[in-house]
Design an enzyme around this catalytic site. Structure first.
Site, PDB file in Angstrom:
ATOM      1  N   HIS A 165      46.038  15.991  39.801  1.00 53.13           N
ATOM      2  CA  HIS A 165      45.787  17.361  40.253  1.00 53.13           C
ATOM      3  C   HIS A 165      46.263  18.292  39.147  1.00 53.13           C
ATOM      4  O   HIS A 165      47.440  18.613  39.058  1.00 53.13           O
ATOM      5  CB  HIS A 165      46.587  17.667  41.523  1.00 53.13           C
ATOM      6  CG  HIS A 165      46.110  16.944  42.739  1.00 53.13           C
ATOM      7  ND1 HIS A 165      44.870  17.165  43.285  1.00 53.13           N
ATOM      8  CD2 HIS A 165      46.696  16.033  43.525  1.00 53.13           C
ATOM      9  CE1 HIS A 165      44.717  16.414  44.356  1.00 53.13           C
ATOM     10  NE2 HIS A 165      45.810  15.707  44.521  1.00 53.13           N
ATOM     11  N   VAL A 166      45.368  18.732  38.302  1.00 55.15           N
ATOM     12  CA  VAL A 166      45.785  19.596  37.197  1.00 55.15           C
ATOM     13  C   VAL A 166      44.610  20.472  36.779  1.00 55.15           C
ATOM     14  O   VAL A 166      43.458  20.037  36.821  1.00 55.15           O
ATOM     15  CB  VAL A 166      46.303  18.732  36.014  1.00 55.15           C
ATOM     16  CG1 VAL A 166      45.201  17.901  35.375  1.00 55.15           C
ATOM     17  CG2 VAL A 166      46.997  19.589  34.963  1.00 55.15           C
TER      18      VAL A 166
END
Ligand SMILES: *[C@@H]1O[C@H](CO)[C@@H](O)[C@H](O)[C@H]1NC(C)=O
Ligand SMILES: *[C@@H]1O[C@H](CO)[C@@H](O)[C@H](O)[C@H]1NC(C)=O
Ligand SMILES: *[C@@H]1O[C@H](CO)[C@@H](O)[C@H](O)[C@H]1NC(C)=O
Ligand SMILES: *[C@@H]1O[C@H](CO)[C@@H](O)[C@H](O)[C@H]1NC(C)=O
Length: 406
Positions: A165-166
């Site tokens: 998640h970035v």
């Protein structure tokens, strides 16, 4: 087996250098020709060499300075691309190019847990290196952290698929070879609702379980009526909090988190330039099918797994999240608040349908956005797949025990 194919990037470099090399050879030949009948003009020769140097230097700078990664252009050419940016260059490759560096910067609550579980199985099957980061709450990084992470990623043994998640990381900016990106998004309001109720009541592990795991949350917050949250402008239900999907595609620039046209346009541009595929969760089977076509060395067989009865059983693990459908009024307010997100979602959906068309898949026609019927339907439209979030690895172990037969 996969290792055989990891020549992808080499092939790629080879292509990049070709024009320079040809140019150089031509220059040498004309240099030799020049020298024979006439006296060598030293000045002319120097001029030649300077021009050659400038050309090489310029092309190097050009290659390192943005534009879509070569491998993406190759794949698009292979597909007979017409909507993308490039139309010139070498003839279309006859075999589908194989990217050996893939990044899936997964967006929260868009079914990525489902995909990560599938990837675990596929990584074993196809022998690629799957690295799934266990950091789930840090999407923005300092410049230093960005460079560290990108270096780490680019040093991983290829072929690899890295997922976290970035927000989008711009490798090119730091002169590191840009990997191929993939992602999946979802109807913005549905994503928002899914997250709202997940935060409060958890998932299939049960509400009691979730209450214990989130002792910090006060009852006032946990039992906050979603209509109140939206209509009375609680921060959780307002901008910038509901400006969520776009920053994943816009990047790490601070302006990427400011709801507005700048971030929206940059996110769209970035989808065109750096993403091989952005799927939409509402058509997950087609997303998997396209991934299978576009990245066969990673995704071959994914649909069989996804449709297998053993895997389907896991669908039962999602049921217990408490969901209220907000009032129509609240939905309309929220929709207005999320107009940039919807603009982006519609853009991605159109691109996705274009890609389906190219591969020869039909798209289901969708009702036009923002009619009351559309809004009513909105919350019902998405089949709830497994939701991702913290403690992913434990879940995956659970999940794997379902799948021993595969
Ligand atoms: C992320 O979660 C970890 C523990 O799960 C916590 O220690 C850390 O403070 C969190 N970071 C942020 C930015 O919320
Ligand atoms: C990069 O890799 C090193 C060694 O494997 C690790 O210690 C470090 O935490 C990693 N950094 C990031 C940002 O992932
Ligand atoms: C990435 O960095 C390059 C070079 O600095 C720049 O040209 C490009 O616009 C950036 N792309 C994104 C999406 O930030
Ligand atoms: C889900 O669980 C119920 C009850 O345990 C069962 O009857 C049903 O067949 C399950 N569904 C799937 C798809 O396995």
């Amino acid at each position: 087996m996969m290792k055989n194919f990891s020549g992808g990037p080499l092939h790629n470099h080879h292509h990049k250098q070709t024009p320079g090399q040809i140019r150089e050879r031509n220059h040498r030949r004309s240099g030799v020709l020049c020298a024979l009948p006439w006296r060598v003009s030293l000045r002319g020769y120097g001029f030649c060499m300077a021009a050659l140097f400038l050309f090489c230097f310029g092309s190097l700078v050009y290659q390192l300075n943005g534009g879509p990664p070569k491998i993406l252009l190759d794949i698009r050419q292979y597909l007979g691309e017409s909507t993308y940016l490039d139309d010139h260059g070498p003839p279309a490759p006859r075999v589908l190019p194989f990217p050996s560096q893939v990044v899936y910067n997964r967006v929260g609550k868009c079914g990525s847990r489902t995909v990560v579980i599938l990837l675990r199985l596929l990584a074993e099957k196809h022998q690629f290196n799957l690295v799934s980061s266990d950091i789930h709450n840090k999407t923005r990084l300092t410049k230093h952290e960005q460079v560290d992470l990108m270096k780490n990623i680019s040093f991983m043994p290829q072929p690899f698929l890295y997922t976290r998640h970035v927000h989008f990381l711009n490798f090119t900016r730091f002169r590191i070879e840009q990997p191929v990106y993939i992602n999946i998004i979802r109807d913005p309001i549905n994503r928002f609702l899914s997250n709202y109720f997940f935060r409060r009541f958890g998932d299939w592990r049960g509400e009691q379980n979730h209450l214990i795991r989130t002792p910090g949350m006060k009852d006032d917050e946990r039992y906050l009526d979603i209509n109140v949250c939206i209509l009375e402008n609680y921060p959780e239900c307002s901008n910038p909090k509901v400006f969520y999907i776009i920053p994943y595609f816009c990047g790490q620039h601070p302006q990427c988190r400011e709801p507005g046209a700048w971030a929206l346009e940059r996110a769209k541009q970035n989808v065109l330039e750096n993403y091989l595929l952005v799927g939409i969760l509402e058509e997950l089977e087609d997303v998997l099918l396209l991934l299978e076509r576009l990245l066969p060395h990673y995704f071959t067989g994914v649909l069989d797994i996804y449709k297998s009865p053993d895997y389907r059983k896991m669908g039962n693990m999602t049921g217990t999240v408490r969901k209220h459908t907000p009032s129509l009024e609240a939905l309309q307010v929220l929709y207005q608040r999320m107009r940039y997100e919807y603009d982006f979602y519609n853009f991605v959906r159109d691109q996705f349908h274009l890609m389906k068309k190219k591969i020869g898949l039909k798209s289901v026609s969708q009702p036009p956005a923002y009619s009351p019927a559309f809004l009513r339907e909105l919350t019902l439209r998405t089949p709830e797949p497994l939701d991702e979030d913290e403690e992913l690895d434990t879940d995956l172990d659970d999940a794997k025990s379902w799948l021993v037969h595969l």
